[in-house]
Design an enzyme around this catalytic site. Structure first.
Site, PDB file in Angstrom:
ATOM      1  N   LYS A  52       0.837  -1.200   0.000  1.00  0.00           N
ATOM      2  CA  LYS A  52       0.000   0.000   0.000  1.00  0.00           C
ATOM      3  C   LYS A  52       0.874   1.254   0.000  1.00  0.00           C
ATOM      4  O   LYS A  52       0.615   2.213  -0.737  1.00  0.00           O
ATOM      5  CB  LYS A  52      -0.942  -0.014   1.218  1.00  0.00           C
ATOM      6  CG  LYS A  52      -2.055  -1.060   1.069  1.00  0.00           C
ATOM      7  CD  LYS A  52      -2.874  -1.292   2.343  1.00  0.00           C
ATOM      8  CE  LYS A  52      -3.900  -2.405   2.090  1.00  0.00           C
ATOM      9  NZ  LYS A  52      -4.753  -2.716   3.250  1.00  0.00           N
ATOM     10  N   GLN A  96      -5.027  -1.495   9.375  1.00  0.00           N
ATOM     11  CA  GLN A  96      -4.931  -2.822   8.748  1.00  0.00           C
ATOM     12  C   GLN A  96      -5.591  -3.884   9.630  1.00  0.00           C
ATOM     13  O   GLN A  96      -5.350  -3.945  10.830  1.00  0.00           O
ATOM     14  CB  GLN A  96      -3.449  -3.167   8.493  1.00  0.00           C
ATOM     15  CG  GLN A  96      -3.228  -4.462   7.733  1.00  0.00           C
ATOM     16  CD  GLN A  96      -3.761  -4.432   6.311  1.00  0.00           C
ATOM     17  OE1 GLN A  96      -3.815  -3.399   5.660  1.00  0.00           O
ATOM     18  NE2 GLN A  96      -4.203  -5.579   5.814  1.00  0.00           N
ATOM     19  N   ASP A 119     -11.265   2.971   3.882  1.00  0.00           N
ATOM     20  CA  ASP A 119     -11.632   1.550   3.795  1.00  0.00           C
ATOM     21  C   ASP A 119     -13.146   1.355   3.708  1.00  0.00           C
ATOM     22  O   ASP A 119     -13.611   0.264   3.419  1.00  0.00           O
ATOM     23  CB  ASP A 119     -11.139   0.807   5.043  1.00  0.00           C
ATOM     24  CG  ASP A 119      -9.844   0.067   4.802  1.00  0.00           C
ATOM     25  OD1 ASP A 119      -9.626  -0.392   3.663  1.00  0.00           O
ATOM     26  OD2 ASP A 119      -9.048  -0.054   5.756  1.00  0.00           O
TER      27      ASP A 119
HETATM   28  N1  GUN Z   1      -7.251  -6.726   5.727  1.00  0.00           N
HETATM   29  C1  GUN Z   1      -7.589  -7.434   4.629  1.00  0.00           C
HETATM   30  N2  GUN Z   1      -8.108  -6.623   3.685  1.00  0.00           N
HETATM   31  C2  GUN Z   1      -8.109  -5.380   4.190  1.00  0.00           C
HETATM   32  C3  GUN Z   1      -8.516  -4.112   3.686  1.00  0.00           C
HETATM   33  O1  GUN Z   1      -9.003  -3.955   2.572  1.00  0.00           O
HETATM   34  N3  GUN Z   1      -8.329  -3.062   4.532  1.00  0.00           N
HETATM   35  C4  GUN Z   1      -7.820  -3.212   5.776  1.00  0.00           C
HETATM   36  N4  GUN Z   1      -7.701  -2.128   6.518  1.00  0.00           N
HETATM   37  N5  GUN Z   1      -7.433  -4.366   6.268  1.00  0.00           N
HETATM   38  C5  GUN Z   1      -7.571  -5.448   5.476  1.00  0.00           C
END
Ligand code: GUN
Length: 305
Positions: A52, A96, A119
């Site tokens: 990311k 996350q 998100d």
């Molecule tokens: N863990 C797995 N997929 C995601 C996501 O799209 N965002 C976040 N914050 N955590 C995740």
């Protein structure tokens, strides 16, 4: 031959469309800013977060990484989120998932300013999704929709089956498909005769988090199969059972000692689906692309650009 739906190709398209938007923000105001919080040291989460941050660098988005220890308390994370809420130059805050067990993830997600919730996990934004109002959408399901659109896969009137009922993927995925007039079924570990339900699907989305769980008996001939899973296999016998038909994959396993597999059996899907997403190179890159889009959207809105 089944058609491969390339998440890399779609990601590249989305990045190309995003660059001028970032440029415009940089010229008129400042770059978009994303803060990523990674609590603890889950190896998979570390890789996701690294990717990311790399994507931000590629697009010229400012990013900051926060890594509280695995022992952190809920209050510490909430306070960190609140500090980031106050920062003018931060447009997006991502926590996350999954969080360590002692942390109350509901409290943490509720603390994120809904305007910075890139998100789409805040209950307000989940409510906006449920009721069809504009707002940030969870990145993985949003990425799947982009893929379906850009490969011109018809959704209206189709039977869609989502296997998995998580807040992150399964539930929002089902909502997005329903809003585009698919007839949607959500299945999960307690569903009776899951293969029979899955076989009804014109569009089958696998988001269970179990390696190669979806086998030939789940797939209707010619269905579109979207594999959200990413699982690392380190056991040789297991790798052989999954990839015995694919000498390149086995060579990679010998070299690295592991191989990635989705929630869908790679041999079965290639033999039965009309189109499918590979792992890696399917849904994964799209999750990151949509995070970038959500961050740019938040920045444009906050800066009035
Ligand atoms: N863990 C797995 N997929 C995601 C996501 O799209 N965002 C976040 N914050 N955590 C995740």
């Amino acid at each position: 031959m089944a058609r491969l739906l390339s998440g890399i190709r779609v990601r590249d398209e989305i990045f190309a469309e995003s660059r001028p938007r970032v440029e415009r923000l940089r010229e008129r105001k400042r770059p978009p800013g994303l803060a990523v919080i990674l609590v603890g040291d889950d190896p998979a989460s570390k890789i996701y977060v690294r990717n990311k941050v790399k994507a931000c660098e590629k697009l010229g988005i400012h990013s900051e990484r926060y890594t509280p220890p695995a022992t952190a308390a809920t209050e510490e994370i909430v306070e960190l989120v609140q500090r980031l809420n106050e920062r003018e130059e931060i447009d997006g805050i991502l926590v996350q998932m999954p969080l360590p067990k002692q942390i109350d993830s509901h409290k943490v997600l509720l603390a994120v300013d809904p305007a910075k919730d890139v998100d789409g996990f805040h209950p307000l934004n989940m409510g906006y999704l449920l009721t069809g109002r504009p707002g940030p959408r969870a990145c993985t399901p949003a990425g799947v929709m982009e893929l379906l659109h850009r490969y011109q896969i018809p959704i209206l009137g189709r039977r869609a089956v989502v296997v998995g009922r998580s807040d992150i993927v399964g539930k929002p995925m089902a909502m997005l498909l329903m809003h585009e007039h698919a007839t949607v079924t959500i299945c999960h570990s307690r569903t009776r005769d899951l293969p029979a339900v899955a076989r009804e699907a014109d569009i089958l989305v696998a988001a269970i988090g179990r390696p190669a769980f979806v086998t030939a008996d789940f797939i209707k001939e010619g269905a579109v199969v979207i594999d959200v899973g990413i699982n690392r296999i380190t056991d040789r016998a297991r790798a052989e059972a999954l990839f015995g038909h694919d000498p390149d994959k086995m060579a990679a396993f010998e070299k690295k000692g592991s191989v990635l597999v989705g929630d869908v059996h790679p041999r079965d899907v290639a033999g039965k689906a009309g189109a499918y997403t590979p792992v890696p190179g399917g849904v994964g890159p799209l999750t990151i692309a949509m995070l970038m889009v959500n961050t740019i959207n938040a920045a444009e809105r906050r800066l009035g650009v």
